[in-house]
Design an enzyme around this catalytic site. Structure first.
Site, PDB file in Angstrom:
ATOM      1  N   GLU A 261     -23.323   8.155 -15.574  1.00  0.00           N
ATOM      2  CA  GLU A 261     -24.630   8.807 -15.701  1.00  0.00           C
ATOM      3  C   GLU A 261     -25.234   8.238 -16.969  1.00  0.00           C
ATOM      4  OE1 GLU A 261     -27.380  10.888 -16.810  1.00  0.00           O
ATOM      5  OE2 GLU A 261     -25.974  12.527 -17.194  1.00  0.00           O
ATOM      6  N   CYS A 295     -31.454  12.475 -21.174  1.00  0.00           N
ATOM      7  CA  CYS A 295     -31.535  11.263 -20.341  1.00  0.00           C
ATOM      8  C   CYS A 295     -32.658  11.425 -19.330  1.00  0.00           C
ATOM      9  CB  CYS A 295     -30.205  10.947 -19.694  1.00  0.00           C
ATOM     10  SG  CYS A 295     -29.527  12.310 -18.831  1.00  0.00           S
TER      11      CYS A 295
END
Ligand code: UN1
Length: 505
Positions: A261, A295
């Protein structure tokens, strides 16, 4: 010492290594955790050396032999107790997250809530680890698949979600029957140690310590050992594309599984028919929330040319009134960046913005105060600027104009990363186009919601250089288990599939 530190069982000097109880004197270097709010030390951590790592991984490996045989609903019951413990400590843990990471308190507490939510999800999941059953082509045969625990897994987390992202992995892995070794970011080790204290209490009460293990240590020693360890069938890692590439290569070399990720370069498109009173706070929260250190933070904004000027003016005004300061204060909306390195990265990106002819509409400077505070920044940009291709972990928003939706979608997809994306529109057609196979190429696509703040129920992750992994809800659990296809013959014959004959005579 602040009350929340005491409440969470933290002291001036803490062991950063736990495997069936804390290792009292780990042999690695001493690490100091500083608060980004005032750059003052919060506590010291004794890190793992290579021997400590070996001990932790031995415990995780041995414990897997017993944990995998505990019925999944029973594992779920233990995870339910983890959720209760997190509920009990939501306030102090939220405060610690704010103080050590810098996000504002409602986000710190929100992060603990995210961990509670995934624990609840995992409890239900513990009774739903379903496999399919298929019809065999052969008579009196039965075919089905089942899911077994995978093994001792490695979890590597970033500073920006020091508790929730661990929980996405750990709560699911635990009900799946995996044990784990957690290597948290060296920027937020105290959050990890506090969480490990909660785990230890629950696991001790249930007589099953050794499931959740912790190893605070350097990436170059402990991190390398973990990603190259042949006993670890899955490495789940959150961080930069650079780090993910290193991990992906190491794990691929030993043909194991990596759940990555990595970075995002998330965009919002605002159509002329959007409800601007919804779009404006959506963009502001996406770009300024967590000081741009998610993110999923919004980094690029595509405005239709008919609304671009007015929307930009309103946004600049909103940015200039965002209250920055102590993240533990009730009204603060903007906390600091994590450290001096992050401030330098932001200033370097802005240098490049200027060199490439971008126009800074607001912000652009470090704030004159203790800690690592920066002004939230809006840049009028062009798609051919190289810097807009990069993820800078800071509150910089690049604004572009477009003429039609196809062009906007092409620009939003025109980066190497593919995590999150949004459109603000009241048009059904526009929304569906954005969500279609020729629309957004990201793992997350939202309508009338910003790019950040995903719920745990969906699978979280992204495409392209974001790494392709999926964590948290939906069927992400399958990555934490191994699938076995079973075919049983209950006939007195041995018919072969595909009609093949092998008659001995
Ligand atoms: C991250 O930044 O690594 O969707 C995770 C969000 C949060 C998780 C972000 N629920 O913004």
């Amino acid at each position: 010492m602040r009350d929340f530190l005491k409440e969470l069982g933290l002291s001036g000097v803490n062991s950063g290594v736990c495997a069936k109880g804390w290792v009292e004197r780990p042999g690695g270097d001493e690490l100091t955790s500083y608060s980004p709010v005032d750059a003052e030390p919060i506590g010291k951590i004794l890190q793992a050396n290579e021997e400590d790592y070996a001990r932790v991984m031995d415990v995780a490996t041995e414990t897997f032999d017993t944990w995998r045989m505990v019925p999944a609903p029973r594992r779920g019951e233990i995870v339910r107790q983890m959720g209760e413990e997190l509920r009990k400590y939501k306030r102090p843990l939220g405060q610690l997250i704010s103080w050590e990471m810098g996000k504002v308190l409602s986000e710190g507490e929100g992060e603990v809530q995210e961990a509670i939510d995934i624990a609840d999800f995992a409890v239900g999941l513990s009774r739903q680890l379903y496999g399919l059953s298929m019809h065999s082509e052969r008579p009196q045969h039965r075919m089905y698949e089942q899911w077994h625990p995978l093994g001792p897994i490695g979890i590597i987390t970033a500073f920006n979600f020091p508790v929730a992202v661990w929980a996405w992995n750990a709560m699911i892995a635990a009900v799946c029957g995996d044990t784990m070794v957690w290597k948290p970011s060296s920027k937020t080790p105290l959050c990890a140690i506090a969480v490990q204290h909660l785990c230890n209490r629950v696991m001790k009460a249930n007589d099953c310590e050794g499931v959740f293990n912790l190893v605070v240590g350097r990436g170059s020693s402990v991190g390398e050992l973990l990603i190259n360890d042949g006993r670890v069938p899955l490495i789940s890692a959150t961080g930069s594309c650079h780090m993910g590439r290193r991990i992906g290569e190491a794990v691929a070399k030993r043909l194991s599984r990596a759940l990555l990720e990595l970075g995002g370069n998330n965009a919002i498109i605002v159509e002329p028919d959007a409800n601007m009173d919804v779009a404006l706070p959506g963009v502001a929260f996406g770009a300024v929330g967590t000081a741009g250190q998610r993110c999923t933070s919004t980094r690029r904004l595509f405005l239709h040319k008919s609304i671009a000027e007015e929307f930009t003016n309103r946004l600049v005004k909103a940015y200039e009134s965002i209250p920055a300061g102590d993240p533990l204060e009730k009204d603060t909306l903007l906390g600091p960046l994590i450290d001096q390195g992050a401030v330098d990265d932001m200033m370097d990106a802005l240098k490049q913005v200027r060199a490439e002819g971008g126009e800074i509409l607001t912000g652009g400077k470090r704030m004159e105060r203790k800690g690592f505070f920066v002004e939230p920044t809006i840049v009028k940009a062009r798609p051919d600027m190289k810097i807009v291709q990069e993820e800078t972990f800071a509150p910089i928003l690049y604004v572009f104009e477009y003429e039609n939706l196809d062009e906007a979608i092409a620009m939003q997809n025109g980066v190497r990363q593919g995590l999150s994306s949004s459109i603000f529109t009241d048009s059904f057609m526009g929304a569906e186009k954005f969500l279609s196979a020729s629309g957004s190429d990201c793992g997350i696509a939202n309508v009338n919601i910003g790019t950040s703040g995903a719920e745990i129920g969906g699978a979280f992750g992204g495409e392209k250089e974001t790494g392709g992994g999926r964590e948290a809800g939906s069927d992400s659990w399958k990555l934490y288990m191994r699938r076995q296809t079973c075919t049983l013959n209950w006939s007195p014959e041995l018919p072969l599939a595909q009609g093949v004959k092998f008659d001995l005579d």
